[in-house]
Scaffold this active site. Structure first.
Site, PDB file in Angstrom:
ATOM      1  N   ASP A 107       0.791  -1.252   0.000  1.00 28.22           N
ATOM      2  CA  ASP A 107       0.000   0.000   0.000  1.00 28.22           C
ATOM      3  C   ASP A 107       0.819   1.295   0.000  1.00 28.22           C
ATOM      4  O   ASP A 107       0.471   2.260   0.710  1.00 28.22           O
ATOM      5  CB  ASP A 107      -0.962   0.011   1.194  1.00 28.22           C
TER       6      ASP A 107
ATOM      7  N   LYS B 216      -6.722  -4.794  -3.115  1.00 31.90           N
ATOM      8  CA  LYS B 216      -7.344  -5.438  -1.945  1.00 31.90           C
ATOM      9  C   LYS B 216      -8.341  -4.485  -1.292  1.00 31.90           C
ATOM     10  O   LYS B 216      -8.062  -3.303  -1.136  1.00 31.90           O
ATOM     11  CB  LYS B 216      -6.262  -5.871  -0.948  1.00 31.90           C
TER      12      LYS B 216
ATOM     13  N   CYS C  40      -1.987  -2.413   7.854  1.00 28.48           N
ATOM     14  CA  CYS C  40      -1.978  -3.348   6.719  1.00 28.48           C
ATOM     15  C   CYS C  40      -0.768  -4.274   6.701  1.00 28.48           C
ATOM     16  O   CYS C  40      -0.865  -5.418   6.250  1.00 28.48           O
ATOM     17  CB  CYS C  40      -2.123  -2.591   5.420  1.00 28.48           C
TER      18      CYS C  40
ATOM     19  N   GLN D 238       8.202 -13.665  21.327  1.00 31.12           N
ATOM     20  CA  GLN D 238       7.843 -15.065  21.571  1.00 31.12           C
ATOM     21  C   GLN D 238       8.491 -15.997  20.532  1.00 31.12           C
ATOM     22  O   GLN D 238       7.853 -16.891  19.991  1.00 31.12           O
ATOM     23  CB  GLN D 238       6.325 -15.246  21.561  1.00 31.12           C
TER      24      GLN D 238
END
Ligand code: TIU
Length: 232
Positions: free
Chosen positions: A32, A137, A170, A210
């Site tokens: 984008d 999109k 996005c 993580q």
């Protein structure tokens, strides 16, 4: 420019750990980089944002794009936007908030976030070549209601170098979608930007925390080093 000596694998110095990428199975996904988000008078500014915050991502993306083109890597650009009749724009998206102009309203770069309008186009610095793929999109994620998954499968893509705007919207949504679909995502930290610097920082941290819960994060310099392509 394709040449037979180009490396087929490279190790990107990334967080939380280095990642080895098979280049023929890797695509550059640029999210984008449109005038509607980057320039005054577009969608981003109508939402009350300072669009100058996003400019910093242009140069790093340009460097990786140049390298990708030089090595023949698959390049995919995305554009967020809607059909002129708004049939693909849910009321929940159009009606929310109190923007100065809503999606579909006429603005200085044409109708806000509508396909075919000047504001919907990709900025000149990163303009796609005719040979590159452009995905339109309607949502924040690049996989939702698009042909992206089919295209990546067709080209045998397993890894994505992801950059663009905005980091926490996005880019993050696309990386989460991609991770669930089995793609290894390396997010180019300085090739992303947000209207909110703190969201940019946390958006990247969320991806690599993580043990890399959604993917990896690396600077453009590390990606370029792994691609072994001169930027000068
Ligand atoms: N508003 C905002 O931060 N982002 C978007 O609306 N779309 C994208 O991130 N492309």
């Amino acid at each position: 420019m394709l040449n037979s000596a180009k490396p087929t694998r490279g190790v990107v110095s990334a967080e939380p750990e280095p990642i080895k990428l098979d280049w023929p199975a890797t695509a550059l996904l640029i999210i984008d980089m449109q005038r509607d988000f980057m320039e005054p008078g577009g969608f981003g500014e109508t939402l009350g944002n300072d669009v100058s915050q996003l400019a910093r991502a242009v140069k790093p993306i340009g460097a990786v794009l140049t390298a990708a083109r030089a090595t023949g890597m698959l390049v995919v650009h995305t554009r967020e936007g809607h059909l002129p009749d708004l049939s693909d724009a849910p009321p929940a998206k159009v009606e929310r908030g109190a923007p100065s102009l809503r999606i579909g309203d006429p603005g200085p770069m044409g109708r806000i976030l509508i396909r075919g309008e000047a504001g919907h186009d990709i900025i000149p610095e990163l303009y796609p070549l005719d040979s590159e793929i452009v995905i339109d999109k309607p949502g924040k994620g690049a996989f939702y209601a698009t042909e992206l998954g089919d295209i990546l499968q067709k080209y045998g893509i397993e890894n994505l170098l992801v950059c663009g705007v905005t980091t926490e919207v996005c880019v993050n949504t696309t990386v989460r979608e991609a991770n669930d679909r089995g793609y290894r995502c390396v997010v180019i930290a300085d090739g992303c930007a947000s209207y909110f610097p703190e969201f940019h920082e946390m958006g990247l941290k969320m991806i690599k925390a993580q043990g890399g819960i959604f993917g990896w994060v690396a600077d453009s310099a590390a990606v370029l080093e792994a691609m072994k392509v001169s930027t000068t």
